[in-house]
Write an enzyme that holds these catalytic residues in place. Structure first.
Site, PDB file in Angstrom:
ATOM      1  N   GLU A  42      12.016 -10.561 -12.432  1.00  0.00           N
ATOM      2  CA  GLU A  42      11.085 -11.378 -11.109  1.00  0.00           C
ATOM      3  C   GLU A  42      10.041 -11.698 -12.346  1.00  0.00           C
ATOM      4  O   GLU A  42       9.958 -11.672 -13.454  1.00  0.00           O
ATOM      5  CB  GLU A  42       9.771 -10.085 -11.167  1.00  0.00           C
ATOM      6  CG  GLU A  42      10.748  -9.161  -9.844  1.00  0.00           C
ATOM      7  CD  GLU A  42       9.482  -8.713  -8.998  1.00  0.00           C
ATOM      8  OE1 GLU A  42       8.636  -8.429  -9.815  1.00  0.00           O
ATOM      9  OE2 GLU A  42       9.962  -8.079  -8.359  1.00  0.00           O
ATOM     10  N   ARG A  87       1.719   7.104   4.182  1.00  0.00           N
ATOM     11  CA  ARG A  87       0.570   7.889   4.467  1.00  0.00           C
ATOM     12  C   ARG A  87      -0.873   7.878   4.381  1.00  0.00           C
ATOM     13  O   ARG A  87      -1.361   6.443   4.241  1.00  0.00           O
ATOM     14  CB  ARG A  87       0.962   9.028   3.172  1.00  0.00           C
ATOM     15  CG  ARG A  87       0.314   7.949   2.021  1.00  0.00           C
ATOM     16  CD  ARG A  87       0.459   9.306   0.286  1.00  0.00           C
ATOM     17  NE  ARG A  87       0.114   8.424  -0.767  1.00  0.00           N
ATOM     18  CZ  ARG A  87       0.765   7.560  -1.824  1.00  0.00           C
ATOM     19  NH1 ARG A  87       1.465   7.179  -1.106  1.00  0.00           N
ATOM     20  NH2 ARG A  87      -0.005   6.954  -2.587  1.00  0.00           N
ATOM     21  N   HIS A 121      -0.676   4.050 -14.481  1.00  0.00           N
ATOM     22  CA  HIS A 121      -0.278   3.984 -12.884  1.00  0.00           C
ATOM     23  C   HIS A 121      -0.809   5.007 -12.606  1.00  0.00           C
ATOM     24  O   HIS A 121      -0.759   4.996 -11.040  1.00  0.00           O
ATOM     25  CB  HIS A 121       1.315   3.759 -12.727  1.00  0.00           C
ATOM     26  CG  HIS A 121       2.289   2.385 -13.168  1.00  0.00           C
ATOM     27  ND1 HIS A 121       2.169   1.257 -13.011  1.00  0.00           N
ATOM     28  CD2 HIS A 121       2.843   2.976 -14.876  1.00  0.00           C
ATOM     29  CE1 HIS A 121       2.609   0.666 -14.235  1.00  0.00           C
ATOM     30  NE2 HIS A 121       2.979   0.963 -14.716  1.00  0.00           N
TER      31      HIS A 121
HETATM   32  C1  MV4 Z   1       4.539  -6.472 -11.702  1.00  0.00           C
HETATM   33  C2  MV4 Z   1       3.701  -6.725 -12.868  1.00  0.00           C
HETATM   34  C3  MV4 Z   1       3.482  -8.680 -12.660  1.00  0.00           C
HETATM   35  N1  MV4 Z   1       4.921  -9.416 -11.941  1.00  0.00           N
HETATM   36  N2  MV4 Z   1       5.297  -7.014 -10.995  1.00  0.00           N
HETATM   37  C4  MV4 Z   1       3.947  -2.153 -11.803  1.00  0.00           C
HETATM   38  C5  MV4 Z   1       4.155  -0.558 -11.080  1.00  0.00           C
HETATM   39  C6  MV4 Z   1       5.192  -1.284 -10.104  1.00  0.00           C
HETATM   40  N3  MV4 Z   1       5.602  -0.682  -8.714  1.00  0.00           N
HETATM   41  C7  MV4 Z   1       4.760  -2.498 -10.107  1.00  0.00           C
HETATM   42  N4  MV4 Z   1       4.416  -3.194 -11.270  1.00  0.00           N
HETATM   43  C8  MV4 Z   1       3.981  -4.117 -11.974  1.00  0.00           C
HETATM   44  N5  MV4 Z   1       4.654  -5.412 -11.542  1.00  0.00           N
HETATM   45  C9  MV4 Z   1       5.361  -8.956 -11.848  1.00  0.00           C
HETATM   46  N6  MV4 Z   1       6.877  -9.527 -10.936  1.00  0.00           N
HETATM   47  C10 MV4 Z   1       1.989  -5.941 -12.542  1.00  0.00           C
HETATM   48  C11 MV4 Z   1       2.589  -4.881 -12.529  1.00  0.00           C
HETATM   49  C12 MV4 Z   1       2.134  -4.094 -13.254  1.00  0.00           C
HETATM   50  C13 MV4 Z   1       0.974  -3.127 -11.862  1.00  0.00           C
HETATM   51  C14 MV4 Z   1       1.278  -3.328 -10.547  1.00  0.00           C
HETATM   52  C15 MV4 Z   1       0.347  -2.608 -10.025  1.00  0.00           C
HETATM   53  C16 MV4 Z   1      -0.670  -1.975  -9.979  1.00  0.00           C
HETATM   54  C17 MV4 Z   1      -0.621  -1.923 -11.756  1.00  0.00           C
HETATM   55  C18 MV4 Z   1       0.127  -1.983 -12.660  1.00  0.00           C
HETATM   56  C19 MV4 Z   1       0.520  -2.074 -13.828  1.00  0.00           C
HETATM   57  C20 MV4 Z   1       0.956  -2.337 -14.355  1.00  0.00           C
HETATM   58  C21 MV4 Z   1       2.168  -3.747 -14.485  1.00  0.00           C
END
Ligand code: MV4
Length: 502
Positions: free
Chosen positions: A199, A291, A234
């Site tokens: 991604e 939820r 997280h």
């Molecule tokens: C990402 C991102 C940046 N760019 N995808 C982390 C958990 C997963 N559900 C998705 N996550 C992320 N995906 C792209 N393309 C950054 C995160 C991310 C994050 C997302 C939501 C809440 C906290 C986070 C902490 C670090 C990284």
């Protein structure tokens, strides 16, 4: 209307649901494990049934027992709360098959949104934006070509992963080959599957989510956003409503997309659509939580909607009585999760008896608690023991009330996250709203030169003092990078500025 509801949960959320039922005149049934014989939810409910030993898989996760108890007690509905069986489609189906109402979405919606790939397919068809990326199961050569197309930095994600596990950033094409190899090794070790996909990395992203409510008659509304970027590994620690990064126009856009995502799976009940929001206001679907969420109170305070009561009405087949144009956001709410963890020791889980407890009250303060003086906090369950929510007319007032309430809060007998929250509320970057999901992880930002910082702060405070009301957010500067060596002066200057806005 339901006459009796079984609450298939424990702790603060069980208490929250019992309260909603009591207000509606619905009788309540609590369930408890050996560790929770004297817990608050047991005391507050009209009836309580023992369901097993402390381990969750032998008690709160025993769907069969919960349904048996519901039958025995004559409950006509079950509310699952969050965690445990809340997003278990099999449980929702078993409840339905037992002719008991499930206060939540249908098993089909839980299942569709629970599977990452199905969820992405369904919402894409509804026009919901996803982060640009590749399909799964491409070979490395094809991935390299795709990476060049997407543009660096890119993120390598494990196809079988989730929750941030097996994620890896590659900033430079020269590092792609080694990055892919390492990601495949990690994915294989963690998930038994070495498939990865790419991604585009969204840098400095915020985690912003939209609360929705949908009935079974085709009505779906959104209740605005929550800002959830203050997370550690997280795990969310602080949430707020609204977000400093979202204005009315963006809220309308994100809200419409969230409603479309929910409608893509014929969603019913309360739900949340999670997005990544970048610095330019572009947003991308992450996942849907099917939820009631921990952080629902901040939305309740700002919109005036009792989300738990609405869930009960919806499960009873009623029509939503709130129209989108009736939803107004007023003021600002912030929630601190109070956990039994030692913030000074890497958030090590803590246990023990609560030997003294004083919970804050007063203007703008709401406490959702699962503890009382004498209660024994065990290591069997989630460390969150209470939530402290502060409401104010402005974000500044909410922060000042949160500081005041944190100072009033006394929990003796075990370590809690309260000191962490106190430090956070005093952090200039938090106060200015200048943070993203890396905020708690990053200790790398170089402090600005002291003089420059001083000058900038003086300008900010002056601006604050000259602005009257109408400033909803105190982020009126670009903010400073890093906050090492935070001086007393700096701290008091900000407090002066914030208080000037009251
Ligand atoms: C990402 C991102 C940046 N760019 N995808 C982390 C958990 C997963 N559900 C998705 N996550 C992320 N995906 C792209 N393309 C950054 C995160 C991310 C994050 C997302 C939501 C809440 C906290 C986070 C902490 C670090 C990284």
């Amino acid at each position: 209307m339901f006459k009796k509801v079984l609450v298939a949960n424990r702790g603060e959320i069980a208490v929250r649901i019992i309260r909603a039922c009591q207000e509606r005149g619905i009788r309540t049934v609590a369930v408890f494990s050996d560790a929770d014989r004297t817990a608050l939810h047991v005391r507050y409910a009209d009836e309580a049934y023992h369901i097993g030993p402390p381990a969750a898989r032998e008690s709160y996760l025993r769907g069969d027992k919960l349904i048996d108890v519901a039958r025995q007690a004559g409950a006509d509905a079950i509310h699952p709360g969050y965690g445990f069986l809340a997003e278990n489609a099999g449980f929702a189906a078993a409840v339905r098959d037992a002719d008991i109402a499930f206060i939540g979405p249908s098993p089909e919606a839980i299942e569709a949104m629970g599977d990452k790939i199905t969820a992405r397919e369904r919402v894409t068809q509804a026009g919901v934006p996803l982060v640009p990326g590749t399909p799964r199961h491409l070979r490395d050569a094809d991935l390299a070509a795709a990476a060049a197309q997407l543009g660096y930095p890119i993120l390598v994600k494990a196809s079988a992963g989730g929750g941030g596990k097996g994620m890896r950033t590659v900033a430079d094409p020269a590092d792609l080959e080694s990055g892919l190899a390492a990601a495949r090794r990690e994915a294989l070790a963690a998930f038994g599957d070495d498939s990865v996909y790419l991604e585009k990395a969204i840098e400095a992203a915020r985690h912003v989510e939209i609360q929705i409510l949908a009935d079974r008659h085709g009505h779906c509304i959104h209740l605005g956003e929550r800002e959830c970027s203050i997370q550690r590994r997280h795990q969310k620690l602080v949430e707020e409503c609204p977000s400093v990064a979202v204005d009315a126009a963006l809220r309308e856009q994100m809200g419409a997309v969230a409603v479309a995502a929910a409608q893509a799976v014929n969603y019913e009940s309360a739900g949340t659509i999670e997005f990544l929001l970048d610095k330019n206001g572009q947003f991308y679907f992450l996942e849907m939580n099917t939820r009631l969420q921990v952080e629902h109170p901040v939305t309740e305070l700002v919109t005036g909607v009792d989300i738990v009561k609405e869930m009960i009405r919806i499960a009873d087949g009623r029509q939503l009585r709130i129209r989108q144009e009736d939803v107004h956001m007023k003021g600002w709410a912030i929630e601190c999760r109070i956990t039994a963890e030692d913030p000074e020791n890497n958030f090590m889980p803590a246990s023990g008896k609560i030997v003294a407890l004083r919970e804050p009250t007063g203007p703008g303060i709401r406490v959702e608690s699962g503890i009382y003086e004498g209660f024994e906090v065990s290591l069997f369950y989630d460390p969150m023991i209470a939530k402290l929510i502060a409401y104010g007319e402005t974000r500044a007032e909410a922060i000042l009330r949160m500081r005041r309430a944190l100072k009033e809060y006394r929990i003796a007998g075990l370590k809690t996250s309260i000191p962490f929250h106190m430090a956070l509320m005093d952090s200039p970057r938090f106060q200015w709203g200048q943070f993203d999901t890396r905020f708690l992880e990053s200790h790398t930002a170089p402090p600005l030169a002291a003089a420059q910082e001083h000058e900038r702060l003086a300008a900010i405070v002056a601006a604050m003092l000259h602005h009257e009301r109408g400033l909803r957010n105190i982020a009126i500067s670009h903010g400073v990078e890093g906050e090492q060596g935070q001086s007393t002066w700096r701290r008091s200057a900000l407090l002066t500025g914030m208080r000037a806005l009251l």
